[in-house]
Design an enzyme around this catalytic site. Structure first.
Site, PDB file in Angstrom:
ATOM      1  N   SER A 257       0.830  -1.202   0.000  1.00 49.31           N
ATOM      2  CA  SER A 257       0.000   0.000   0.000  1.00 49.31           C
ATOM      3  C   SER A 257       0.866   1.253   0.000  1.00 49.31           C
ATOM      4  CB  SER A 257      -0.907   0.024   1.219  1.00 49.31           C
ATOM      5  OG  SER A 257      -0.169   0.480   2.335  1.00 49.31           O
ATOM      6  N   LYS A 258       0.229   2.385  -0.389  1.00 46.25           N
ATOM      7  CA  LYS A 258       0.964   3.654  -0.464  1.00 46.25           C
ATOM      8  C   LYS A 258       1.537   4.042   0.897  1.00 46.25           C
ATOM      9  CE  LYS A 258       0.151   6.137  -4.498  1.00 46.25           C
ATOM     10  NZ  LYS A 258      -1.175   6.131  -5.104  1.00 46.25           N
ATOM     11  N   ARG A 259       0.707   3.884   1.959  1.00 48.12           N
ATOM     12  CA  ARG A 259       1.147   4.355   3.276  1.00 48.12           C
ATOM     13  C   ARG A 259       2.333   3.530   3.776  1.00 48.12           C
ATOM     14  NH1 ARG A 259      -2.901   3.493   6.817  1.00 48.12           N
ATOM     15  NH2 ARG A 259      -4.219   5.029   5.833  1.00 48.12           N
ATOM     16  N   SER A 261       4.407   1.970   2.049  1.00 47.40           N
ATOM     17  CA  SER A 261       5.574   2.281   1.235  1.00 47.40           C
ATOM     18  C   SER A 261       6.268   3.519   1.770  1.00 47.40           C
ATOM     19  CB  SER A 261       5.166   2.552  -0.206  1.00 47.40           C
ATOM     20  OG  SER A 261       4.371   1.517  -0.671  1.00 47.40           O
ATOM     21  N   ALA A 262       5.472   4.506   2.181  1.00 48.00           N
ATOM     22  CA  ALA A 262       6.051   5.765   2.648  1.00 48.00           C
ATOM     23  C   ALA A 262       6.859   5.556   3.931  1.00 48.00           C
ATOM     24  CB  ALA A 262       4.948   6.784   2.867  1.00 48.00           C
TER      25      ALA A 262
END
Ligand code: GLU
Length: 498
Positions: A257-259, A261-262
């Site tokens: 997921s994007k989060r 990954s961050a």
């Protein structure tokens, strides 16, 4: 079998952020096919959705591709015969094509108001039906629709999906994919402001740019039938469709997921963004190697590949549609292998920016002397600074307790250090061959394990408990520096117990 016809392929990112590994892998496979077949690799910026536009993203994507060495042949900055390559600059072309479909009866103007569509959706919700457009404006006679549109009545253009039929499209990796047209809806292709929606824009551009293969992420699979229907309505040939595997979290459970990954960079020193990879000390060759094998293989055994070898060996039929777990340990593994495979001078050249970045005054010639003792020991380029930064610092600052090996106290450590100093001072030069034997002999005389004596010297000279091999290190330090650092360690051991 390699594809022999020159492929025209495109990487078509939306400028919504920096280049990430998913996009980079898509770009890589497109690039490989183009290079292998003597075709063209096209960069097209798909910015039709202005609400998602992030300023600077296009430049970041280009910088990421350039860093990886995936140079495009046609694109916004380099031009080409099929420009413009920024989708928003092609709005007139898209609008004209929407008009063509209306003329041909394959699309129609829809005048339904927001209120009507909202009411329709509520009704469908209450009846527990799938929300979809009901085809109301299909019934407006074409002449009337044209007149209303010309008179300025707000309207969109909808694609007419044939009712009661099915649509089948062939994906090269997944075979035939068939959907019931009832699930497709009469989707909008042109908005009331005259701007195209993504589906129409992409297909018109792919056709006009002569794209032969669409290689893209599997998140585009649900759009595939719409894309095929659009191309067919124009009477155009379809490209070969290739939808790549999805990336899973390193655990293999669930999509990345994007989060999450961050957070990766802060928590684990890894990143899914190409612009971070360089800073984190990864080599482009390793990143490409890692990406290439996340969904493709040359054979069942080869794992280290250069870009040229990938170009030579690439084939679409060895792409694997199964989800691929993002495994950063593998990236580290490849990075280590590629570091070891570099010629020494090249490694020195690549290390220089990391030393500069850490504020250390190194130069290529000095790094070239150090490379032989660190090349086998670093996993990422930035680790060279941790490992060998002490060569370039005016002094080192060990902690007192680091100078006292297990099993010794401060005074015996001090005595050993001074004895070592005297032996070293008596030597005409401090080469590896000259220093090792006397230091081993000294350890024996003092009834110390070699590791204890070497540990004291290592910490005194490098300021750190882990360093490149001791005697090679001594040989590379300037002679006065060796004795200055020993003197500083002596003072530290003589100092207070705290
Ligand atoms: N602009 C789309 C994206 O950013 C590309 C879709 C396609 O390749 O057709 O994912």
């Amino acid at each position: 079998m390699p594809d022999v016809k020159p492929a025209r392929v495109r990487f078509a990112p939306s400028p919504t952020g920096s280049l990430h590994i998913g996009g980079a892998r898509t770009a890589l496979y497109n690039y490989l096919l183009a290079r292998q077949t003597g075709g063209r690799f096209i960069l097209r910026i798909e910015d039709t959705d202005q609400t998602r536009f992030v300023p600077g993203a296009t430049e970041q994507v280009m910088a990421g591709l350039r860093w990886l060495g995936l140079q495009w042949d046609e694109g916004p900055d380099v031009g080409g015969p099929h420009g413009p390559y920024i989708q928003s600059q092609r709005a007139d072309i898209h609008r004209a094509h929407a008009g063509q479909l209306v003329e041909a009866g394959a699309a129609y103007y829809c005048f339904c108001t927001k209120e009507r569509l909202d009411a329709l959706r509520r009704e469908q919700q209450i009846l527990k039906r799938q929300p979809r457009y009901d085809g109301h404006c299909r019934l407006v006679p074409p002449e009337e629709a044209k007149a209303r549109q010309a008179a300025g009545e707000p309207c969109v253009v909808r694609f007419k999906v044939t009712e009661g039929a099915k649509t089948t499209v062939r994906d090269l990796l997944r075979g035939d994919i068939t959907v019931d047209n009832a699930s497709l809806d009469d989707f909008i292709i042109l908005k009331s402001d005259g701007l195209s929606l993504y589906h129409l824009a992409a297909m018109v551009d792919d056709h006009l740019m002569g794209i032969t293969h669409v290689i893209r992420g599997s998140e585009w699979l649900p759009s595939l039938p719409k894309h095929a229907l659009l191309l067919r309505a124009f009477g155009w040939d379809e490209p070969a469709w290739v939808h790549l595997s999805v990336f899973l979290k390193p655990s293999g459970k669930g999509k990345l997921s994007k989060r999450e990954s961050a957070n990766l960079k802060a928590e684990e020193g890894h990143s899914v963004f190409v612009h971070d990879m360089q800073e984190l000390g990864y080599m482009r060759e390793a990143v490409l190697n890692w990406l290439a094998l996340m969904g493709w293989s040359l054979d069942d055994k080869t794992d280290v590949l250069s870009l040229d070898e990938m170009i030579a060996g690439f084939s679409l039929d060895r792409l694997n549609p199964a989800p691929a777990a993002v495994n950063f340990d593998k990236l580290d593994h490849f990075n280590g292998l590629h570091i070891r495979g570099l010629p020494q001078a090249e490694l020195a050249r690549r290390l220089l920016p990391y030393f500069d970045g850490a504020g250390l005054k190194a130069d290529e010639a000095a790094l070239l002397r150090i490379v032989p003792i660190i090349q086998e020991r670093i996993g990422t380029l930035d680790e060279a600074v941790d490992m060998a930064g002490f060569f370039f610092r005016p002094n080192v600052t060990p902690r007192r307790e680091q100078l006292i090996p297990k099993g010794l106290d401060a005074s015996s450590a001090l005595a050993a250090l001074l004895a070592a100093r005297d032996r070293l001072a008596a030597l005409p030069d401090l080469t590896h061959a000259a220093t090792e034997a006397p230091m081993r002999a000294l350890a024996e005389e003092l009834k110390l394990k070699p590791g204890q004596l070497f540990g004291i010297l290592r910490v005194a000279l490098t300021g750190q408990p882990v360093s490149p091999p001791l005697f090679e290190t001594i040989a590379l330090l300037d002679r006065p520096v060796v004795f200055e650092r020993i003197a500083a360690a002596e003072a530290l051991l003589l100092g207070s117990e705290k």
